[in-house]
Design a protein around this motif. Structure first.
Motif, PDB file in Angstrom:
ATOM      1  N   ARG A 155      14.786 -10.058  -3.093  1.00  0.00           N
ATOM      2  CA  ARG A 155      14.152  -9.369  -1.960  1.00  0.00           C
ATOM      3  C   ARG A 155      12.637  -9.376  -2.094  1.00  0.00           C
ATOM      4  O   ARG A 155      11.910  -9.577  -1.117  1.00  0.00           O
ATOM      5  N   SER A 156      12.153  -9.159  -3.309  1.00  0.00           N
ATOM      6  CA  SER A 156      10.703  -9.146  -3.523  1.00  0.00           C
ATOM      7  C   SER A 156      10.096 -10.512  -3.235  1.00  0.00           C
ATOM      8  O   SER A 156       9.006 -10.610  -2.653  1.00  0.00           O
ATOM      9  N   GLU A 159       9.894 -10.891   0.499  1.00  0.00           N
ATOM     10  CA  GLU A 159       8.837 -10.031   1.038  1.00  0.00           C
ATOM     11  C   GLU A 159       7.460 -10.646   0.799  1.00  0.00           C
ATOM     12  O   GLU A 159       6.575 -10.588   1.665  1.00  0.00           O
ATOM     13  N   GLY A 162       6.597 -13.323   3.252  1.00  0.00           N
ATOM     14  CA  GLY A 162       6.188 -12.791   4.546  1.00  0.00           C
ATOM     15  C   GLY A 162       7.178 -13.041   5.661  1.00  0.00           C
ATOM     16  O   GLY A 162       8.234 -13.657   5.471  1.00  0.00           O
ATOM     17  N   SER A 163       6.816 -12.574   6.851  1.00  0.00           N
ATOM     18  CA  SER A 163       7.729 -12.617   7.996  1.00  0.00           C
ATOM     19  C   SER A 163       7.985 -14.027   8.517  1.00  0.00           C
ATOM     20  O   SER A 163       8.959 -14.268   9.218  1.00  0.00           O
TER      21      SER A 163
END
Length: 368
Positions: A155-156, A159, A162-163
């Motif tokens: 997950r990190s 993240e 980015g989107s």
């Protein structure tokens, strides 16, 4: 009570309890070795020295906690295998011959050590798997929630991308040792988050978790994929992350991609401060080590109520099911929470991290 199969693909885990304080009380146990007083001996077998945590945290914390629980009458007989499974088998045999009262075992090779676990059982010595789940008739297991570790890393990584992360983004996976069952869980947890969101272009299982082996694997990936085609690197721990970074620098790359880690080693925290490494996974070694000591002493002394309060989870290995266990929580460590994790818990002082070399970088992120 949760039941988790360690030997097969681990499902996404809703998170467990953090290590709870033991309840008071005692009772008899037909499974424990003959009930002892405080003059007991805990055998502690740790797997290697490449990861600094074992010498810096695990061994001294367990030794101190055993002494505190036994009014300074209990002792710890300690051995480190230096990543040699055969050496660890010999060390465990000596502990059996020395008739220690209980063994805390962090296995180099979880499968190869199974015969020694059986020998200990036959000698009436309980074995508690510590940090890595061993095969054989172990009495209990204490570790971190390893599936969750991989999920947090995955997950990190996403993240950080980015989107606009895309399935065309290529990542390289530098996984842990194939003889360590934890490494399989880390990898599976990470894949559960990454699958369908990015392309896993290369994946390597790294012998003995050694940074130099990770460096060689990363160099191979760079030669195959090219220096401009890697968006991120999933490194299963901090030591290997250092090897990954060396490989990039050797290839002339100073603008590093997103790189993960685990263990919150001091040099990794410093790399996070400078931005060379994006994140690590902080695991409370004091919680794990102190709980392991509590479990070992309670098992030997026949304190069933206390022991049961510490082992409310259940896990399964390839050889045994429904093993009493405790799985301890973890947290992603980034630039944003260094103060609230390793500094707040007393693992490092600010001065340990922000030496002269890192002072300017520390100030830039508000770590003054």
């Amino acid at each position: 009570m949760r039941r988790i199969a360690i030997a097969v693909a681990a499902p996404t885990l809703t998170f467990a309890l953090a290590a709870c304080g033991a309840l008071g009380g005692s009772g008899s146990s037909t499974d424990a070795s003959p009930t002892k007083g405080d003059d007991l001996t805990v055998g502690l077998l740790l797997p290697e020295t490449a990861n600094t945590r074992y010498e810096k945290f695990d061994h001294p914390i367990i030794k101190e906690k055993v002494a505190a629980l036994t009014r300074n009458q209990g002792k710890v007989e300690y051995a480190n295998a230096d990543a040699d499974a055969g050496r660890q088998a010999g060390q465990m045999q000596r502990m059996i011959d020395n008739k220690v009262d209980v063994i805390l075992l962090d296995a180099v090779d979880s499968h190869a050590i199974a015969d020694m676990v059986r020998k200990a059982k036959e000698a009436g010595i309980p074995v508690i798997a510590y940090d890595r789940l061993s095969e054989g008739p172990i009495d209990a297991y204490i570790s971190f929630d390893n599936g969750l570790v991989g999920e947090v890393q995955g997950r990190s990584l996403l993240e950080a991308l980015g989107s606009d992360v895309d399935t065309s983004d290529k990542i390289v996976m530098i996984n842990g040792s194939p003889t360590d069952p934890n490494a399989k869980q880390f990898k599976e947890g990470a894949i559960s988050q990454l699958s369908g969101k990015v392309t896993i272009a290369k994946s390597y299982d790294t012998k003995d978790w050694k940074p130099e082996n990770a460096e060689a694997n990363m160099a191979q990936a760079l030669a195959s994929l090219g220096t401009d085609n890697i968006a991120a690197v999933y490194s299963a721990n901090d030591g290997m992350a250092s090897g990954v970074i060396k490989a990039f620098k050797a290839a002339g790359i100073t603008d590093l991609p997103v790189i993960t880690g685990q263990d919150a080693e001091l040099d990794a925290v410093q790399r996070i401060v400078t931005g060379e490494q994006y994140m690590s996974v902080y695991k409370s070694y004091p919680t794990e080590a102190e709980t392991a000591a509590q479990m070992a002493v309670a098992k030997v002394q026949g304190k069933d109520i206390q022991f049961d309060s510490l082992t409310r989870d259940r896990v399964s290995s390839p050889t045994h099911k429904n093993i009493p266990a405790q799985l301890v929580s973890v947290v992603a460590l980034t630039r944003n929470n260094i103060k609230d994790t390793v500094i707040a818990d007393g693992i490092y002082k600010k001065s340990d991290i922000c030496t002269a070399k890192y002072r300017e970088a520390c100030e830039a992120i508000g770590l003054k």
